[in-house]
Each structure stands twice: as C-alpha cells, then as structure tokens.
Design a protein around this motif. Structure first.
Motif, mmCIF file in Angstrom:
data_model
loop_
_atom_site.group_PDB
_atom_site.id
_atom_site.type_symbol
_atom_site.label_atom_id
_atom_site.label_comp_id
_atom_site.label_asym_id
_atom_site.label_seq_id
_atom_site.Cartn_x
_atom_site.Cartn_y
_atom_site.Cartn_z
ATOM 1 N N ASN A 46 -2.015 10.888 6.960
ATOM 2 C CA ASN A 46 -3.103 9.921 6.826
ATOM 3 C C ASN A 46 -3.264 9.554 5.361
ATOM 4 O OD1 ASN A 46 -4.997 8.336 8.099
ATOM 5 N ND2 ASN A 46 -6.659 9.769 7.772
ATOM 6 N N GLU A 47 -2.428 8.623 4.917
ATOM 7 C CA GLU A 47 -2.391 8.280 3.498
ATOM 8 C C GLU A 47 -2.317 6.768 3.327
ATOM 9 O OE1 GLU A 47 1.216 10.172 2.661
ATOM 10 O OE2 GLU A 47 0.432 12.213 2.676
ATOM 11 N N LEU A 48 -2.888 6.304 2.217
ATOM 12 C CA LEU A 48 -2.793 4.897 1.830
ATOM 13 C C LEU A 48 -2.200 4.840 0.428
ATOM 14 C CD1 LEU A 48 -3.406 1.854 2.227
ATOM 15 C CD2 LEU A 48 -5.638 2.293 1.168
ATOM 16 N N TYR A 49 -1.143 4.063 0.289
ATOM 17 C CA TYR A 49 -0.509 3.891 -1.012
ATOM 18 C C TYR A 49 -0.938 2.542 -1.594
ATOM 19 C CZ TYR A 49 2.411 7.839 0.288
ATOM 20 O OH TYR A 49 2.856 9.084 0.671
ATOM 21 N N ILE A 50 -1.412 2.586 -2.831
ATOM 22 C CA ILE A 50 -1.857 1.385 -3.538
ATOM 23 C C ILE A 50 -1.006 1.244 -4.788
ATOM 24 C CG2 ILE A 50 -3.728 0.265 -4.793
ATOM 25 C CD1 ILE A 50 -4.235 0.238 -1.866
ATOM 26 N N LYS A 51 -0.354 0.111 -4.918
ATOM 27 C CA LYS A 51 0.398 -0.169 -6.138
ATOM 28 C C LYS A 51 -0.361 -1.215 -6.941
ATOM 29 C CE LYS A 51 4.751 0.166 -6.667
ATOM 30 N NZ LYS A 51 6.231 0.058 -6.633
ATOM 31 N N LEU A 52 -0.833 -0.808 -8.101
ATOM 32 C CA LEU A 52 -1.475 -1.732 -9.034
ATOM 33 C C LEU A 52 -0.359 -2.560 -9.657
ATOM 34 C CD1 LEU A 52 -4.230 -2.418 -10.365
ATOM 35 C CD2 LEU A 52 -3.618 -0.802 -12.162
ATOM 36 N N TRP A 53 -0.244 -3.817 -9.225
ATOM 37 C CA TRP A 53 0.953 -4.570 -9.557
ATOM 38 C C TRP A 53 0.809 -5.394 -10.840
ATOM 39 C CZ3 TRP A 53 5.669 -3.853 -8.952
ATOM 40 C CH2 TRP A 53 6.612 -4.870 -9.125
ATOM 41 N N SER A 54 -0.018 -6.417 -10.830
ATOM 42 C CA SER A 54 -0.091 -7.300 -12.006
ATOM 43 C C SER A 54 -1.460 -7.941 -12.082
ATOM 44 C CB SER A 54 1.001 -8.384 -11.936
ATOM 45 O OG SER A 54 0.772 -9.235 -10.812
ATOM 46 N N GLY A 55 -1.730 -8.566 -13.215
ATOM 47 C CA GLY A 55 -2.996 -9.256 -13.404
ATOM 48 C C GLY A 55 -2.823 -10.492 -14.260
ATOM 49 N N ASP A 56 -3.777 -11.366 -14.149
ATOM 50 C CA ASP A 56 -3.820 -12.583 -14.974
ATOM 51 C C ASP A 56 -5.239 -12.719 -15.495
ATOM 52 O OD1 ASP A 56 -3.349 -14.953 -16.223
ATOM 53 O OD2 ASP A 56 -3.163 -16.159 -14.404
ATOM 54 N N PHE A 57 -5.419 -12.562 -16.808
ATOM 55 C CA PHE A 57 -6.749 -12.547 -17.422
ATOM 56 C C PHE A 57 -6.852 -13.632 -18.485
ATOM 57 C CE2 PHE A 57 -5.482 -8.259 -16.162
ATOM 58 C CZ PHE A 57 -6.496 -7.925 -15.290
ATOM 59 N N GLN A 124 -1.373 -10.962 -19.298
ATOM 60 C CA GLN A 124 -0.712 -11.013 -17.996
ATOM 61 C C GLN A 124 0.142 -9.760 -17.814
ATOM 62 O OE1 GLN A 124 1.338 -14.833 -18.225
ATOM 63 N NE2 GLN A 124 -0.300 -15.801 -17.044
ATOM 64 N N PRO A 125 -0.485 -8.603 -17.778
ATOM 65 C CA PRO A 125 0.282 -7.356 -17.677
ATOM 66 C C PRO A 125 0.865 -7.169 -16.286
ATOM 67 C CG PRO A 125 -2.056 -6.880 -17.518
ATOM 68 C CD PRO A 125 -1.942 -8.349 -17.821
ATOM 69 N N THR A 126 2.001 -6.480 -16.220
ATOM 70 C CA THR A 126 2.587 -6.032 -14.964
ATOM 71 C C THR A 126 2.558 -4.508 -14.977
ATOM 72 O OG1 THR A 126 4.017 -7.970 -14.798
ATOM 73 C CG2 THR A 126 4.627 -6.043 -13.494
ATOM 74 N N PHE A 127 1.641 -3.933 -14.198
ATOM 75 C CA PHE A 127 1.437 -2.490 -14.252
ATOM 76 C C PHE A 127 2.513 -1.738 -13.469
ATOM 77 C CE2 PHE A 127 -2.702 -4.589 -14.587
ATOM 78 C CZ PHE A 127 -3.204 -4.038 -15.749
ATOM 79 N N GLY A 128 2.643 -2.059 -12.180
ATOM 80 C CA GLY A 128 3.623 -1.370 -11.349
ATOM 81 C C GLY A 128 3.313 0.097 -11.139
ATOM 82 N N GLU A 129 2.020 0.480 -11.171
ATOM 83 C CA GLU A 129 1.629 1.879 -11.034
ATOM 84 C C GLU A 129 1.213 2.172 -9.592
ATOM 85 O OE1 GLU A 129 -0.503 3.652 -14.583
ATOM 86 O OE2 GLU A 129 -0.994 1.533 -14.843
ATOM 87 N N LEU A 130 1.684 3.295 -9.066
ATOM 88 C CA LEU A 130 1.449 3.663 -7.671
ATOM 89 C C LEU A 130 0.531 4.869 -7.594
ATOM 90 C CD1 LEU A 130 2.270 3.151 -4.664
ATOM 91 C CD2 LEU A 130 4.060 4.872 -5.008
ATOM 92 N N ILE A 131 -0.465 4.775 -6.723
ATOM 93 C CA ILE A 131 -1.345 5.907 -6.453
ATOM 94 C C ILE A 131 -1.430 6.110 -4.951
ATOM 95 C CG2 ILE A 131 -2.723 5.597 -8.542
ATOM 96 C CD1 ILE A 131 -4.875 4.263 -6.828
#
Length: 600
Positions: A46-57, A124-131
């Motif tokens: 019972n898990e949810l994977y979230i990838k923080l991908w990118s942003g535009d600020f 405009q960072p591209t994080f690519g971080e997975l939690i």
C-alpha cells in the motif's frame, strides 16, 4: 574512481539473506516500483510514489508578495531569478500534518516533511526527485498532499550553519487530494498543479483551499479556472505551476470508481444503485481487476448472501460479474494468476450458500440457450465452467462442515440429496442443450460445452461416486453422438480426454468406458463417403473440408485406440491385477472388446 561490483542471487529474498548472513545482514530490501507478475492473497502492499518533476516560476519575487494570475499579463518590471525550494507534507481533512509517512528511500527513516533540492538562479528547475508515501491499511482517509514554495538565499545557508531556523515564509502553496472524488484513488500520471498565493496561509482553512482546483486538465489554461470567491480573496492564483508524477502500488486502494463502489458495496443501500455498479463492473480494466481478486470475489459472494439479494433477483448480475473475473484469469495473458484463484478457493473462500445461487443462474441461461440475452453470457460461462464448478463444490463442502458441527442427521442427508439433485438437474439442462439443432448459432455453444465438459469431471468426482460420474459422462457423450462436421471432431477430442483422464485409470469405470468408447468411435471408421459426409450442391472447398474432417476423425480414433491399448497393456502386467483372477479376466475382456474394432 568508483568501482562497483554486482553479484546475482537467485531465489526467495528472505532465504537468500538467511543463507548469506555475513554478506547481506542488514541490507535493506528494495521493492520494484510496480507490482510483480503475480499478486497472491496475503501479499499486501500500500504505497504511493510521487516524483517531484519540474516547475515553472515566472512570477516576480519581492520578498513580500507574488503577482496574482489576474490579469494574466506580464506587466513591465524587473524579473529576478530565484532559488526555489519545494516542501511536501501529507495532511488530513482537518489540515493536520500526518507524521512520518514520507520515505526518501529504502533504509532511511520516514519523515513528516520532504524538502526538495534548490537550484541556484533557476526559475524552471527540473527536480526529478522520488519519494514514497506509506498509506494506511484500514480506512480510506481523505488525505491530501500539501506543497509549499519558498525562496532560498545565501542568508538561509548561513542561518542553518549557525544552528538557526530558516524563517523565510512561503510565497505560494498547492495541494493534491489523494481521493479527488471521495471514492477512487488519484489516477497515475502527470499532474500540473495550480499554485495559490500564501501571504495569508495561516488564515486559510482546509475547507477553503480544498474547494479550489488542484490541477490543470489536459489542454486547460489558468485563465479558464473558476476560483471560489473566498479562496480568491485570501489566496488568489499565481502564474507559477508545478508538475509532479504519481504512481500507486496498492492492493488496498483502487483508482477505478466503479471498482471502488463494488469493494465498498455495503455502503450502497439502494438495490438499483448496486445493480448499476454490477453492470458497469464488467467494463473495468483487466489489469485493475487482477490486483484485487480476493476482495472482488469476497464482495460478489457477500452480495449473493446479503439481505439486499434475499429474493435472488441480483443473482444473474453477480454471476455475470463472476464470469467476467474468471474469464480474465482464464486468459493466457493472466495465466500467472490462476494459482492465485486456486489458493483463494481452497483457503479463503467462505460462502457456504453460494452454490445454490450459482446453479440457479446457470440453469436460467440453459433454459433459453439461444436467446439474445443468454447466448453470449452462456458461452462465456461455459469457458470457465470448471472454475464455476470449483466454487460450487467448495461451497457445498463448507456447508457440509457446518452441518456436521450442528449434529448432521436427517437434515444433512436431505440437504446433500437436494444438492446432488440440483447438480443432476443442471447436467440434464446441458444435455437438453446439446440435442438442440436450431438455430444454427447453437453450434458455437455446443462446441464450447464439448471442449470444457471433461474439465468439470474432477469436481463431480468429489460429489458422486466413480460409477456415477461415468454415468453422467456417458449421458452427456450420448447426446452428442449424432453430431457432424467440426463438431464431430471436437466430440472425438472429448473422448480422447476421457480416456486420458482419471476415469479410465479406475478399474470400476474402465470396463464401462471401453464399451462406450467403442460404440462412440465405431461410426467414424471406414472409407470417405461423399453421399453421407457431404450434401448435394457442395462446391470443391466444402468437399475438401469434409475430407479433411474425415481424415482428422480417423487420426483421432486411432489415437484413442492406441492410448486405450497402451493403458490396458500396463494393467495386464500389473502384479496386483495378475494376483486377482477376476480383475485379470476383466482386463482381458476389455482388450478383446477393443480389438473388435480392428479389421481381421
């Protein structure tokens, strides 16, 4: 220089660790991001994977406020590049942070808040971080992800070095409900989150921002969103967006609303609404169904036995849903899940009253096998006939165990007699269907019945004696004795399966089968006869097809005889048979009777 060595171990992970303690003790086990090829009952995840991908600020940061979405125009001014950091936490419906449910990676302790990398002077960072989020097992809580966005500068680093706290307030926030419609889980894929201004974040209640729009739909623009008046007043949208990707890996929560309704059917109190759910369930995706086999079966059989189905008027809907699931498991694409189904039937199935409902549903379809409402569902049910019988027989075994627990006696004998009578009645309906000659479409149903009949014999042997099972089998075979064409070939294939099966290996039933099989295959020997095996006016293709069918029939007949003779020869040299004069005489008679088919 970095040197990496790889060693491959084969087998169960726990066993491997136990056998290689000095090398692997304390090594964390990392699960794959998706499901394995087979999910057995009891294997919970019972898990949810979230990838923080990118942003535009693109908005201007002036340490006090951010420019609002309205009027969605970049006015004149100086734009500064910012060092943006994103923080993620899980909150409940009351806005309270859920503690220690976020994981950075296997072997790391869970945390309550995740902080992203900070890219220097990058709007405009591209994080690519997975939690990974550890979801609860019992309830379906109305959790949501809460994102806060801060500007980081060199002063923040100095403050941390001196042991102080970073006091920069967030300039924006976003949220992502895990159950957007309150029923099904968030769908997998990419989500472009809408950001809201956070100047008055402490004054905004969860009910306020949860009423807003969490993400943009495909092709949707910010200008097209309608923001509730109260949220627009306290936290207007800004031009910035954040893109994340989600992937659910759960045996508890589903992303399909229809399947969610079925698994939580007890919360539906109206029969009409539950009927709609059962009808829609047959269109749920196969990959989603196989992940929840046990829960789906439990729900379907619980509906059968519930008070809402007291009159039995939902039997056909539940039966169609059951056939749908069994058909998916029968499909060779999901053949790995067939052991899962067998384990469920033997160890987890617990509905003692299901057999009567299933038999009744089958008989209703056999009553009108060519009807528009029954023809297709009947063919689908016959394709999974053996699994249906497994449920029927297992249900009767559970009921028999309950009867023994309350003393048995005359009542138990009466129930057993009724059950056997119901099964015979069902098989009589099958035999009646096999004798039907019109419309021509009935041939398709008869072909499936011939293909699947021998698969139900092992289950019948758990209810009837061996001689009784032979009688039932010969009764069915006799109804198909006059079929022709391709149906005749399938009839011979069924005879071959009978000879290969356990009935021919049993001494009591072998003599009966020898006589019956000789009678069945005798008409298929002889030369090709155009007058009996073709019809007047047939073209060359029809003549060729008839001759090919005749050749295939001859081949099958010879195979049947060869197999029978081989098994009989083994019995003639069996020491147990040689020691019993009556048994030896019976096997010799079987051989003599079988050899009567061969030319002198």
């Amino acid at each position: 220089m970095i040197a990496t060595s790889v060693k491959i171990f084969h087998g169960n992970a726990r066993t491997i660790v136990k056998e290689n303690t000095s090398l692997l003790l304390g090594t964390p086990l990392v699960l794959r991001l998706g499901f394995p090829d087979v999910v057995f009952p009891g294997e919970d995840r019972n898990e949810l994977y979230i990838k923080l991908w990118s942003g535009d600020f693109p908005s201007v940061h002036n340490n006090t406020a951010r420019r609002s979405v309205s009027p969605f125009m970049r006015g004149p001014g100086t734009f500064t590049t910012s060092n943006i950091q994103v923080a993620i936490e899980v909150r409940d419906a009351l806005g309270k942070t859920v503690e220690n449910v976020i994981s950075h990676g296997t072997g790391e302790p869970n945390v309550s808040q995740f902080h992203s990398l900070v890219f220097l002077r990058n709007n405009q960072p591209t994080f690519g971080e997975l939690i990974k989020l550890a979801l609860p097992w019992k309830e379906l809580p109305q959790w949501h992800l809460f994102f806060t966005f801060r500007y980081r500068s060199s002063r923040d680093k100095a403050s941390k070095v001196l042991g102080g706290e970073v006091g920069d307030k967030p300039f924006a926030f976003a949220f992502l409900p895990l159950f957007p419609d309150g029923r099904a889980f968030l769908e997998d894929g990419s989500h472009t989150l809408v950001l809201y201004r956070a100047d008055r974040l402490s004054q905004i209640l969860p009910d306020t921002y949860l009423g807003g729009t969490p993400w943009l739909q495909n092709g949707q623009r910010l200008e097209q969103l309608n923001v509730p008046a109260e949220l627009q007043r306290t936290a207007p949208m800004i031009r910035d967006v954040l893109v994340i990707r989600s992937s659910l890996c759960s045996t508890r929560h589903t992303q399909n609303p229809v399947l969610s309704d079925l698994l939580n059917w007890s919360q539906i109190h109206e029969k009409e609404a539950l009927s709609v759910v059962l009808v829609k369930f047959t269109f749920v995706g196969e990959l989603e169904i196989v992940k929840f086999l046990r829960d789906i079966f439990d729900s379907l059989f619980a509906i059968l036995a519930s008070s809402i189905n007291q009159a039995g008027d939902m039997d056909h809907l539940v039966f169609n849903a059951l056939v749908t699931v069994l058909g998916i498991v029968q499909d060779r694409r999901f053949s790995n899940f067939q052991p899962v189904l067998d384990i469920y039937i033997q160890q987890h199935f617990k509905y003692a009253l299901a057999s009567s409902h299933i038999i009744r549903s089958m008989n209703q379809m056999f009553a009108d096998p060519t009807g528009s409402d029954n023809a297709s569902p009947l063919r689908a049910a016959l394709k999974v006939w053996h699994y249906i019988f497994k449920f029927i027989v297992r249900s009767r075994e559970l009921q028999r165990a309950k009867e023994a627990g309350v003393g048995g006696g005359a009542t138990a004998e009466h129930l057993e007699s009724n059950f056997r009578r119901d099964l015979r009645s069902h098989l009589d309906e099958v035999n009646k269907m096999m004798t039907t000659t019109s419309p021509p479409s009935i041939i398709g149903t008869q072909t499936i019945a011939l293909q699947r009949f021998t698969s139900i014999l092992p289950e019948l042997a758990r209810i009837f004696s061996t001689v009784e099972v032979v009688s039932l089998a010969t009764g069915f075979a006799n109804t198909a004795s006059s079929v022709k064409g391709k149906l005749a070939v399938w009839k011979l294939v069924m005879f071959l399966q009978l000879v290969k099966g356990f009935l021919f290996d049993n001494a009591q039933s072998r003599g009966i089968l020898v006589e019956s099989v000789v009678m069945w295959i005798k008409p298929h020997f002889g030369r090709f006869d155009e007058y009996t095996q073709t019809q007047a006016g047939d073209d060359a293709n029809a003549m060729d097809a008839a001759r090919v069918s005749w050749l295939e029939s001859i081949r099958l007949c010879n195979t049947i005889i060869a197999l029978m003779l081989d098994k009989l020869q083994q019995k003639l040299i069996d020491p147990e048979v040689l020691a019993d004069r009556n048994a030896l005489r019976q096997e010799q008679d079987n051989v003599d009777y079988l050899l009567s088919l061969l030319p002198r």
